[in-house]
Design a protein around this motif. Structure first.
Motif, PDB file in Angstrom:
ATOM      1  N   PRO B  81       0.972  -1.316   0.215  1.00  0.00           N
ATOM      2  CA  PRO B  81      -0.066   0.427   0.084  1.00  0.00           C
ATOM      3  C   PRO B  81       0.538   0.754   0.039  1.00  0.00           C
ATOM      4  CG  PRO B  81      -0.126  -0.884   2.238  1.00  0.00           C
ATOM      5  CD  PRO B  81       0.655  -2.092   0.976  1.00  0.00           C
ATOM      6  N   GLN B  82       2.485   0.893   0.360  1.00  0.00           N
ATOM      7  CA  GLN B  82       3.213   2.288   0.502  1.00  0.00           C
ATOM      8  C   GLN B  82       3.563   2.945  -1.163  1.00  0.00           C
ATOM      9  OE1 GLN B  82       3.932  -0.199   2.266  1.00  0.00           O
ATOM     10  NE2 GLN B  82       3.610   0.283   4.444  1.00  0.00           N
ATOM     11  N   ILE B  83       3.345   1.871  -1.825  1.00  0.00           N
ATOM     12  CA  ILE B  83       4.101   1.978  -3.198  1.00  0.00           C
ATOM     13  C   ILE B  83       2.831   2.705  -3.674  1.00  0.00           C
ATOM     14  CG2 ILE B  83       4.605   1.385  -5.452  1.00  0.00           C
ATOM     15  CD1 ILE B  83       5.881  -0.656  -4.051  1.00  0.00           C
ATOM     16  N   GLU B  84       2.658   3.908  -4.015  1.00  0.00           N
ATOM     17  CA  GLU B  84       1.975   5.072  -4.773  1.00  0.00           C
ATOM     18  C   GLU B  84       1.624   4.712  -6.595  1.00  0.00           C
ATOM     19  OE1 GLU B  84       1.988   9.417  -2.699  1.00  0.00           O
ATOM     20  OE2 GLU B  84       3.197   9.405  -4.925  1.00  0.00           O
ATOM     21  N   THR B  85       2.730   4.165  -6.768  1.00  0.00           N
ATOM     22  CA  THR B  85       2.898   4.209  -8.556  1.00  0.00           C
ATOM     23  C   THR B  85       4.671   3.124  -9.144  1.00  0.00           C
ATOM     24  OG1 THR B  85       3.078   4.904 -10.480  1.00  0.00           O
ATOM     25  CG2 THR B  85       3.811   6.220  -9.693  1.00  0.00           C
ATOM     26  N   ALA B  86       4.406   2.608  -9.758  1.00  0.00           N
ATOM     27  CA  ALA B  86       5.563   1.850  -9.859  1.00  0.00           C
ATOM     28  C   ALA B  86       5.883   1.318 -11.547  1.00  0.00           C
ATOM     29  CB  ALA B  86       5.630   0.298  -9.036  1.00  0.00           C
ATOM     30  N   THR B  87       6.482   1.568 -12.347  1.00  0.00           N
ATOM     31  CA  THR B  87       6.823   0.563 -13.509  1.00  0.00           C
ATOM     32  C   THR B  87       8.374   0.484 -13.788  1.00  0.00           C
ATOM     33  OG1 THR B  87       6.544   2.398 -15.892  1.00  0.00           O
ATOM     34  CG2 THR B  87       8.454   3.264 -14.193  1.00  0.00           C
ATOM     35  N   ARG B  88       8.043  -0.532 -14.732  1.00  0.00           N
ATOM     36  CA  ARG B  88       9.334  -1.116 -15.799  1.00  0.00           C
ATOM     37  C   ARG B  88       9.240  -0.981 -16.852  1.00  0.00           C
ATOM     38  NH1 ARG B  88       4.200  -3.831 -15.509  1.00  0.00           N
ATOM     39  NH2 ARG B  88       4.024  -5.943 -16.495  1.00  0.00           N
ATOM     40  N   LYS B 219       7.848   4.346  -6.669  1.00  0.00           N
ATOM     41  CA  LYS B 219       7.112   5.474  -5.788  1.00  0.00           C
ATOM     42  C   LYS B 219       6.775   5.919  -4.611  1.00  0.00           C
ATOM     43  CE  LYS B 219       6.223  10.259  -8.438  1.00  0.00           C
ATOM     44  NZ  LYS B 219       5.567  10.809  -8.984  1.00  0.00           N
ATOM     45  N   ILE B 220       6.997   5.883  -3.827  1.00  0.00           N
ATOM     46  CA  ILE B 220       6.620   5.487  -2.634  1.00  0.00           C
ATOM     47  C   ILE B 220       5.608   6.805  -1.920  1.00  0.00           C
ATOM     48  CG2 ILE B 220       8.346   3.531  -2.267  1.00  0.00           C
ATOM     49  CD1 ILE B 220       9.727   5.017  -0.329  1.00  0.00           C
ATOM     50  N   ALA B 221       4.904   6.533  -1.382  1.00  0.00           N
ATOM     51  CA  ALA B 221       4.621   7.247  -0.308  1.00  0.00           C
ATOM     52  C   ALA B 221       4.781   8.455   0.356  1.00  0.00           C
ATOM     53  CB  ALA B 221       3.320   6.659   0.146  1.00  0.00           C
ATOM     54  N   SER B 225       8.873   4.864   4.662  1.00  0.00           N
ATOM     55  CA  SER B 225      10.310   4.378   4.841  1.00  0.00           C
ATOM     56  C   SER B 225      10.677   2.700   4.163  1.00  0.00           C
ATOM     57  CB  SER B 225      11.287   4.080   6.792  1.00  0.00           C
ATOM     58  OG  SER B 225      11.246   2.963   6.238  1.00  0.00           O
ATOM     59  N   PRO B 226      11.557   2.569   3.495  1.00  0.00           N
ATOM     60  CA  PRO B 226      11.962   1.670   3.155  1.00  0.00           C
ATOM     61  C   PRO B 226      11.370  -0.363   3.478  1.00  0.00           C
ATOM     62  CG  PRO B 226      13.361   2.671   1.875  1.00  0.00           C
ATOM     63  CD  PRO B 226      12.578   3.047   3.274  1.00  0.00           C
ATOM     64  N   VAL B 255      13.262  -2.724  -2.493  1.00  0.00           N
ATOM     65  CA  VAL B 255      12.865  -1.060  -2.849  1.00  0.00           C
ATOM     66  C   VAL B 255      13.311   0.047  -1.280  1.00  0.00           C
ATOM     67  CG1 VAL B 255      10.380   0.427  -3.772  1.00  0.00           C
ATOM     68  CG2 VAL B 255      10.728  -2.313  -3.702  1.00  0.00           C
ATOM     69  N   SER B 256      15.179  -0.247  -1.974  1.00  0.00           N
ATOM     70  CA  SER B 256      15.112   0.699  -1.037  1.00  0.00           C
ATOM     71  C   SER B 256      16.253   1.493  -1.483  1.00  0.00           C
ATOM     72  CB  SER B 256      16.601  -0.201   0.281  1.00  0.00           C
ATOM     73  OG  SER B 256      17.229  -1.312  -0.491  1.00  0.00           O
TER      74      SER B 256
END
Lengths: 227, 787
Positions: B81-88, B219-221, B225-226, B255-256
């Motif tokens: 849930p902490q990840i706002e968006t992500a891409t590859r 992109k994390i909220a 923290s990681p 993801v750190s």
């Protein structure tokens, strides 16, 4: 030291002007003699003294020092000749401001092959003789004019030269200090030094055995045995 | 009005010249450092963007890969849930050309395939189109504005193909994005929808393990923290990844690693930034100090002028303002000239720094830093002299003897000597390192080799080219392979006897012709090359010598010959069992930096067809031979141009960083040495004038010309020797740091440093001797007469 000059000429040339500073000057100074050169400003006194001291070459004529022709020597030859054999005393003392009195006096000895202790001994001797031993570590600007000139004389004699050339040695001094300097020169003369002194002062000149008057680069009069 | 400038024009011009060079070189170096320092920091919320990487343990060794399998990013979006968006995204092709339907072609940086969230993570203005929609549809692309400008008009809707790849496969331009700044990890490539991947290769976009080719970001909220994400990632992996992978290989997702700072933390970049900063400081400082040196040299005359002004009532504030204005004048003129110089040498700057001056000087808020530097220089060149003038007593200024500020001058000179020593020593070290890496045995020859990129060329055309080239008298042999041997290869896993859990990752160079060893001069140490037409008969492989270590890790006895050993390898239409037929000496791939070099053992397979990289071995690679080969290639009449280029050019790509760095140091070094020499000439000239009387007295007392020259030389020697030694010592430290990034390093022998110091010393002493010789030879009467 014997000095013989014959038909000496010195001409200064610029792009537009040619000045004959010395004109056919002939002169001899015997070993141990004290000679004063007098004359008005610009008559060639200092030029003659510079040539005698091997600081400058004549344009023509002959100059023999102790029997050796030196008028044609190059810069290095003249330097080698001066080393330890000629002492200079200037009107404006010409002490090096950045050096203390001890080092100023040591200057001529640096060019001689003497041991360190011998050099130190001679410097101490010269300082004591001139009465400025207590000023050894001072710098020229910390000394009075008379003390500076005594330091300059110490520097001139420290290498025990055969010839001492003095260019108006009292010119920048008051009468008391001037008399003191002349007394020192007389002492040196009595010890056997050959002295040639340029001066404007009749009072100083009478200390010399002979007075040569220059005018417009020529010797116009020689007065002997003034003492 | 400019009397202060014209009154001593020679020295004032030198002041301007030195400042100009200092500004020009210093500003560019500072801009380059700022450019590197601000890498990736321009993205909105860049501090919240993190790399997604995978890690696991094999044979007890922990390994982390920056690429991930395709299913990880969708998994993160679903589980964390902490990840706002992500891409590859993944690379399809590198630099090349595209062609439009109307046959116009354009150079491109490459094509990446990206998912729909790409522009959510890497925010940049979208000029046309909707990336969410466009990147969700197969065969649609987003192009950068720079390419759209080149195409002209409205490019949306146009169809493009990559001739090198296929002229038949076309994609449609669906949108335009604003170019990313140059100092970005994300390239300005064409972004093709990831759903198109099945048209080119295996579709692993949903894989949880394997096919790890995707560069992934999250992109994390804010405020996360990681560590907060770890439990969710663990749940994700537990629910989707098999237990063997998790328990035996300890497979995990990290993801750190933040995007910002990731580039600058690389050894090569960090050392380069550090060194360029040092060079910039030295350059600017040297130019400013030289200015100060000249000002101090002029003080004798100017102090008197200032004293006269004071006598007539000028206040200290007015004097201060006057000197400051003069400095500002020099500064502005120098600044304008520096800008002119930068743009006159634009090509040189680009060649050295990798970017044009405009690109470097327009990054972010670089102007703030440059203005700050100008102010610092104004302080050094304006306020210090003004302060000295104002506090000099009138009486002191009127004294006849020239002002002695030798201590100041020597202190300033010593800084320049230090810089000269540092840079010359560094330059020699760089030169030696460059020679070392260009002489390194690559494991193959490249001097007499020409290379043709045959990507996209039909196989019948390739065969014709090979046949024609082989007929040339100047050609010794022709072969081909999938791999360009200077660069890293992709990885595959090998194992033996069904023990997959012990697998080792190796470099798979894929396919090459049987005669590749002869053509490339690769030394066979065991066994033989592939059998002719090997594609069809066997699964033979040739391996590097270090493959023996791989086999040893897998428990195989490698004390004798490893030829004939069998193993399995991934990536060849499923696990394939292969047999080693030959062993070659180890090759060097990936460059010379320790962290770039590919140290994995390589393996390659036989091919009878002509592969993408065609290698032509010449008797002697001359321009005439190349031209002859090019004529033959052109004569084939293939639709797209094909070029044969010396293979050495590929080597130049690898050695370019060293060459560029060497050129930067050389330019700064030469500039500083010239400035130091100018300063030295000025200093000696001042000293000659100041000490004229002293020298005359010394001459009168019998000092020779040589002794007088020695006096001046000794003065400089006392300052120069320790300064140069300090410079050499710092060069040792900087040099040690710099070469630490290379796998092959030259020795940091003090002998070289000593030689450099001696060379500079001799140069300095020559300058001093030349300057002091005239007074040493002059008639002392001239100077005593003035007394």
């Amino acid at each position: 030291m014997n000095i013989i000059i014959k038909n000496l000429e010195k001409i200064f040339r610029t792009d537009t002007v040619q000045t004959r500073a010395l004109n056919n000057v002939s002169l001899s100074v015997a070993d141990g003699e004290f000679v004063a050169i007098m004359g008005p400003s610009g008559c060639g006194k200092s030029t003659l003294l510079n040539i005698l001291g091997l600081l400058d070459n004549p344009t023509s004529g002959s100059y023999t020092l102790d029997g050796e022709e030196v008028s044609t020597l190059g810069e290095s030859g003249r330097t080698a000749w001066r080393k330890g054999r000629i002492g200079f005393i200037f009107q404006s003392f010409n002490l090096i401001e950045e050096m203390n009195i001890h080092d100023n006096i040591m200057l001529p000895l640096n060019n001689l092959s003497l041991s360190r202790s011998e050099k130190e001994q001679r410097v101490d001797e010269a300082l004591r003789r001139m009465g400025i031993a207590h000023r050894s570590n001072h710098y020229p600007s910390q000394l009075s004019g008379g003390q500076q000139q005594r330091a300059a004389i110490a520097r001139a004699i420290v290498a025990r030269p055969g010839l001492i050339l003095a260019d108006e040695p009292t010119g920048n001094l008051d009468s008391v200090n001037g008399a003191e300097v002349m007394k020192l020169l007389n002492e040196l003369h009595k010890e056997g030094a050959t002295i040639v002194m340029v001066t404007h002062s009749h009072k100083d000149a009478v200390n010399a055995g002979r007075i040569i008057n220059l005018f417009d680069g020529q010797i116009v009069e020689t007065l002997n045995d003034r003492m | 009005m400019l009397r202060f400038f014209t009154s001593d024009i020679r020295r004032n011009l030198i002041k301007i010249l030195c400042l100009t060079v200092g500004f020009a070189v210093g500003f560019l170096l500072v801009a380059k450092v700022y450019f590197e320092k601000t890498y990736d920091s321009f993205f909105p919320d860049s501090d919240r963007i993190y790399y997604v990487s995978e890690c696991f343990t094999i044979n007890g060794e922990y390994e982390e890969y920056s690429a991930t399998p395709g299913g990880i990013v969708p998994g993160l979006l679903a589980y964390v849930p902490q990840i706002e968006t992500a891409t590859r995204y993944t690379s399809l092709i590198g630099e090349g050309n595209i062609a439009l339907d109307d046959e116009r072609t354009f150079a491109i940086e490459g094509i990446n395939m990206a998912d729909t969230c790409f522009f959510d993570v890497f925010s940049t203005p979208i000029l046309v189109g909707d990336p969410h929609q466009a990147l969700a549809v197969t065969d649609q692309v987003f192009i950068p504005r720079s390419l759209a400008d080149k195409i002209g008009g409205d490019p949306v809707g146009l169809r493009i193909c990559v001739p090198e790849f296929s002229r038949d496969y076309k994609v449609t331009i669906a949108g335009i994005y604003e170019d990313f700044p140059l100092n970005s990890t994300i390239p300005n490539r064409i972004y093709l929808s990831l759903s198109s991947i099945g048209n080119f290769t295996y579709d692993g976009t949903r894989n949880w393990v394997g096919n790890d080719r995707y560069i992934s970001f999250a992109k994390i909220a804010r405020g996360t923290s990681p560590d907060d994400m770890k439990p969710y990632i663990e749940t994700m992996l537990r629910e989707n990844v098999d237990s063997e992978t998790l328990d035996v290989f300890h497979f995990n997702i990290n993801v750190s690693t933040p995007l910002v700072g990731s580039y600058t933390s690389r050894d090569g970049v960090r050392i380069m930034m550090w060194t360029l900063s040092l060079l910039a400081v030295i350059m600017i400082l040297s130019a400013s100090l030289n200015y100060l040196l000249i000002v101090i040299g002029q003080m004798g005359r100017r102090s008197k002028e200032m004293a006269i002004r004071k006598c007539y009532g000028t206040s200290n504030i007015r004097l201060f303002a006057r000197v400051l204005c003069e400095s500002a004048f020099y500064l502005i003129v120098s600044l304008l000239l520096a800008v002119l110089l930068i743009f006159c040498c634009s090509d040189l700057c680009t060649a050295i720094l990798g970017y044009t001056p405009v690109q470097l000087l327009s990054v972010g808020h670089i102007w703030v830093i440059e203005v700050a530097i100008c102010l610092v220089i104004l302080v050094i060149t304006g306020i210090i002299p003004a302060w000295i003038y104002c506090r000099t007593p009138v009486a002191a200024a009127f004294r006849r003897s020239p002002v002695n500020r030798r201590g100041w001058k020597l202190a300033l000179l010593s800084i320049q000597f230090f810089a000269s020593g540092l840079l010359l020593c560094l330059l020699v070290l760089i030169g030696r390192q460059y020679r070392l890496i260009t002489d390194v045995n690559m494991g193959f020859e490249y001097e007499n080799i020409g290379r043709v990129n045959l990507s996209g060329v039909p196989y019948n055309v390739r065969s014709t080219i090979v046949g024609e080239l082989r007929r040339l008298g100047c050609v010794e042999g022709v072969s081909s392979s999938d791999h360009d041997y200077f660069f890293n290869g992709s990885g595959n896993n090998v194992w033996v006897d069904g023990r997959w859990e012990d697998h080792v990752n190796v470099t798979d160079l894929y396919y090459a012709n049987a005669d590749i060893l002869d053509v490339m001069g690769m030394k066979l140490t065991q066994g033989q090359t592939f059998l002719e037409n090997a594609d069809s008969v066997t699964h033979q492989v040739i391996v590097e010598e270090r493959f023996a270590d791989v086999l040893a890790k897998l428990g195989v006895d490698t004390t004798d010959n490893i030829v004939g050993q069998h193993f399995y390898i991934t990536g060849h239409d499923g696990p394939a069992e292969v047999t080693i037929c030959g062993v070659i000496g180890n090759m060097r791939r990936g460059g010379f930096e320790s962290d770039a070099i590919d140290k994995r053992a390589a393996v390659f397979f036989p091919a009878s067809s002509v592969r993408d990289n065609l290698y032509v071995r010449f008797n002697h690679l001359t321009s005439a031979a190349l031209a002859e080969a090019q004529t033959v290639i052109d004569g084939i009449g293939y639709t797209d141009p094909l070029y044969i280029t010396p293979y050495r050019e590929r080597m130049n790509i690898l050695t370019e960083p060293v060459r560029r760095f060497g050129t930067s140091v050389m330019i700064v070094g030469v500039a500083i040495l010239v400035i130091a020499m100018v300063g030295l000439v000025g200093y000696t000239s001042d000293e000659v004038i100041r000490r004229a009387k002293e020298i005359a007295i010394r001459k009168v007392t019998g000092t020779t010309t040589g002794q007088i020259v020695r006096i001046f030389c000794k003065d400089i020697l006392i300052v120069a020797l320790p300064s140069l030694a300090a410079g050499a010592a710092v060069a040792m430290i900087v040099g040690r740091k710099w070469i630490s990034q290379y796998s092959d390093q030259v020795s940091l022998s003090p002998v070289y440093m000593l030689v450099c110091v001696l060379v500079i010393l001799i140069l300095l002493l020559c300058v001093v001797a030349a300057n002091s010789l005239s007074i040493a030879r002059s008639n002392p009467v001239v100077y005593l007469r003035n007394e």
